[in-house]
Design an enzyme around this catalytic site. Structure first.
Site, short mmCIF file in Angstrom:
data_model
loop_
_atom_site.label_atom_id
_atom_site.label_comp_id
_atom_site.label_asym_id
_atom_site.label_seq_id
_atom_site.Cartn_x
_atom_site.Cartn_y
_atom_site.Cartn_z
CE1 TYR A 1 -1.65 -6.04 27.43
CE2 TYR A 1 -3.59 -5.08 26.41
CZ TYR A 1 -2.87 -5.38 27.54
OH TYR A 1 -3.35 -5.04 28.78
CB ALA A 2 -5.87 -7.33 21.15
CB ALA A 3 -3.98 -12.26 20.08
CB SER A 4 -1.85 -12.09 25.02
OG SER A 4 -2.00 -10.79 25.57
CE LYS A 5 -3.51 -8.57 29.41
NZ LYS A 5 -3.23 -9.05 30.76
CB SER B 1 -6.88 -5.63 28.69
OG SER B 1 -7.03 -4.52 27.83
N1 LIG Z 1 -2.57 -0.13 33.43
C1 LIG Z 1 -3.63 -0.24 32.67
O1 LIG Z 1 -4.20 0.76 32.21
C2 LIG Z 1 -4.17 -1.63 32.34
C3 LIG Z 1 -5.40 -1.71 31.69
C4 LIG Z 1 -5.91 -2.97 31.39
C5 LIG Z 1 -5.22 -4.11 31.75
N2 LIG Z 1 -4.03 -3.99 32.37
C6 LIG Z 1 -3.34 -5.24 32.72
O2 LIG Z 1 -2.94 -5.18 34.07
C7 LIG Z 1 -1.74 -5.89 34.27
C8 LIG Z 1 -0.72 -4.99 34.92
O3 LIG Z 1 -0.52 -3.84 34.12
P1 LIG Z 1 0.30 -2.58 34.63
O4 LIG Z 1 -0.26 -1.40 33.98
O5 LIG Z 1 0.45 -2.64 36.09
O6 LIG Z 1 1.70 -2.88 33.92
P2 LIG Z 1 3.15 -2.70 34.53
O7 LIG Z 1 4.11 -2.82 33.40
O8 LIG Z 1 3.22 -1.48 35.38
O9 LIG Z 1 3.28 -3.98 35.48
C9 LIG Z 1 3.42 -5.28 35.02
C10 LIG Z 1 4.39 -6.01 35.94
O10 LIG Z 1 4.51 -7.36 35.48
C11 LIG Z 1 5.86 -7.75 35.67
N3 LIG Z 1 6.19 -8.88 34.79
C12 LIG Z 1 6.39 -8.85 33.45
N4 LIG Z 1 6.72 -10.08 33.02
C13 LIG Z 1 6.73 -10.90 34.09
C14 LIG Z 1 7.02 -12.27 34.27
N5 LIG Z 1 7.38 -13.07 33.24
N6 LIG Z 1 6.93 -12.79 35.52
C15 LIG Z 1 6.59 -12.00 36.57
N7 LIG Z 1 6.33 -10.69 36.45
C16 LIG Z 1 6.39 -10.14 35.24
C17 LIG Z 1 6.67 -6.50 35.31
O11 LIG Z 1 7.98 -6.53 35.83
C18 LIG Z 1 5.80 -5.39 35.92
O12 LIG Z 1 6.21 -5.04 37.20
C19 LIG Z 1 -1.30 -6.38 32.89
O13 LIG Z 1 -1.72 -7.72 32.73
C20 LIG Z 1 -2.05 -5.47 31.95
O14 LIG Z 1 -2.29 -6.09 30.73
C21 LIG Z 1 -3.49 -2.77 32.68
#
Ligand SMILES: NC(=O)c1ccc[n+]([C@@H]2O[C@H](COP(=O)([O-])OP(=O)(O)OC[C@H]3O[C@@H](n4cnc5c(N)ncnc54)[C@H](O)[C@@H]3O)[C@@H](O)[C@H]2O)c1
Length: 262
Positions: A162-166, A149
Site C-alpha cells: 500500500y505504502a509503495a503504491s501511494k 495517503s
Molecule cells: N479512509 C481513509 O482513512 C483514507 C486515508 C488515506 C487515503 N485513503 C485513500 O482514499 C481512497 C478511498 O479510500 P476509502 O477509505 O474510501 O476506501 P473504500 O474501500 O471505502 O473505497 C474504495 C472504493 O474503491 C473501489 N475500487 C476498488 N478497486 C477498484 C477498481 N479496480 N476499479 C474501480 N473501483 C475500485 C471499491 O469498490 C471501493 O468502493 C483510497 O485510494 C485510499 O487509499 C483513504
C-alpha cells in the site's frame, strides 16, 4: 468578493472513481454541492447503485457506471458514456484504491503485492491516461486529482504494498503534471491521513486507540468536511498556478516520527 468566483465549479463535469467507498462518497457530496455533474465509478455494483439512488434518484446530475479502472475496455467505455450524456470531462478524481492485507514484509504474498499495485498505481495511471487523451483531443483545460495517503510519505508497519503504491501515485502525479502542462491539464494530489469512518473509529476507540492517537499530531481523525477546502482548491481555477503538488490533509501524520518493530 470577486476572488471567491475562482472556486466556482458550476457547469463542470467530473469523474470520481471509488465513488461507492467511504472517502469517495464524501468527495462526491462535496462536488455535487458545488454544482458539478459527476460520473460515479466503482467496481462494487451494489454499493454504487445504493449510493447513486440516495443522492440522485433521477440520475440527472450523475451517471452511475460500474467500471474496473485496471481494465482499458471498461475505461474506454466509461469515457464514451460520459461523452454521450455530459459531452465533456473537466475533472478526474482518482479515489479508487485498496489497502491490502495487514502483513509484515516477510509475509506479504506476491498476489497481494500485485493486487494492490494493480489497482492503486496501474489503475490510476490507466484511467488518467485515457481521460487525458480525451481532454487533449478536445482542448479541455482539465484537472486530475490523485488520492494518495500519508503513507505515500511516511512509513507504517505492515503496509508494504500500500505504502509503495501511494508513493508511486505521488511520483506519478509529478511526472504526469510535467507531461500534461503543455496541454493545459493540471495534475495534483490530495493525501489524506486518518479519515473518520466506522473502521477508523473502532481502531481509535479500541484497546490500541491511545497508541494510535499519539502518532497523529492532532490526536484525532479528520471529519469528512475537512477535505472540502483542498478538494475545491484543486478542482477549481483557484489552483490555476498549481501542478504536480501534493496537499496533505492529515493533521500532521505524514511528518510525525514513525513506529519501529518492538
Ligand atoms: N479512509 C481513509 O482513512 C483514507 C486515508 C488515506 C487515503 N485513503 C485513500 O482514499 C481512497 C478511498 O479510500 P476509502 O477509505 O474510501 O476506501 P473504500 O474501500 O471505502 O473505497 C474504495 C472504493 O474503491 C473501489 N475500487 C476498488 N478497486 C477498484 C477498481 N479496480 N476499479 C474501480 N473501483 C475500485 C471499491 O469498490 C471501493 O468502493 C483510497 O485510494 C485510499 O487509499 C483513504
Amino acid at each position: 468578493m470577486k476572488w471567491i468566483s475562482q472556486f466556482s465549479l458550476e457547469n463542470q463535469v467530473a469523474i470520481v472513481t471509488g465513488a461507492a467507498g467511504g472517502l469517495g462518497q464524501q468527495l462526491v457530496n462535496i462536488l455535487l454541492d458545488a454544482g458539478v455533474k459527476i460520473a460515479l465509478v466503482d467496481v462494487d455494483k451494489k454499493k454504487l447503485n445504493a449510493f447513486s439512488k440516495k443522492i440522485d434518484p433521477s440520475n440527472t446530475k450523475t451517471i452511475t457506471q460500474v467500471c474496473d479502472i485496471t481494465q482499458k475496455k471498461d475505461v474506454v467505455h466509461l469515457i464514451d458514456v460520459i461523452d454521450h450524456k455530459f459531452e465533456k470531462i473537466d475533472i478526474l478524481v482518482n479515489c479508487a484504491g485498496i489497502l491490502g492485507a495487514d502483513s509484515p514484509l516477510l509475509d506479504v504474498k506476491e498476489t497481494e503485492w500485485d493486487e494492490v499495485i494493480n489497482v492503486n498505481l496501474k489503475g490510476t495511471w490507466l484511467i488518467s491516461t485515457e481521460v487525458s487523451r480525451y481532454m487533449i483531443e478536445r482542448a479541455i483545460k482539465g484537472k486530475i486529482i490523485n488520492i494518495s495517503s500519508s503513507l505515500g510519505l511516511r512509513s507504517q508497519l505492515k503496509r508494504i504494498p500500500y505504502a509503495a503504491s501511494k508513493a508511486g501515485v505521488e511520483h506519478l502525479t509529478r511526472n504526469m503534471a510535467m507531461e500534461l502542462v503543455q496541454h493545459n491539464i493540471r495534475v495534483n494530489c490530495l493525501a489524506p491521513g486518518w479519515m473518520n469512518s466506522e473502521m477508523v473509529e473502532k481502531i481509535l476507540n479500541g484497546p490500541d486507540g491511545p497508541k494510535w492517537r499519539k502518532t497523529i499530531p492532532m490526536h484525532r481523525a479528520a471529519e469528512p468536511e475537512e477535505l472540502t477546502g483542498a478538494l475545491l482548491l484543486l478542482a477549481s481555477e483557484a489552483s490555476s498556478y498549481m501542478t504536480g503538488s501534493i496537499i496533505r490533509v492529515d493533521g500532521g501524520y505524514a511528518y510525525c516520527g514513525i513506529e519501529l518493530p518492538e
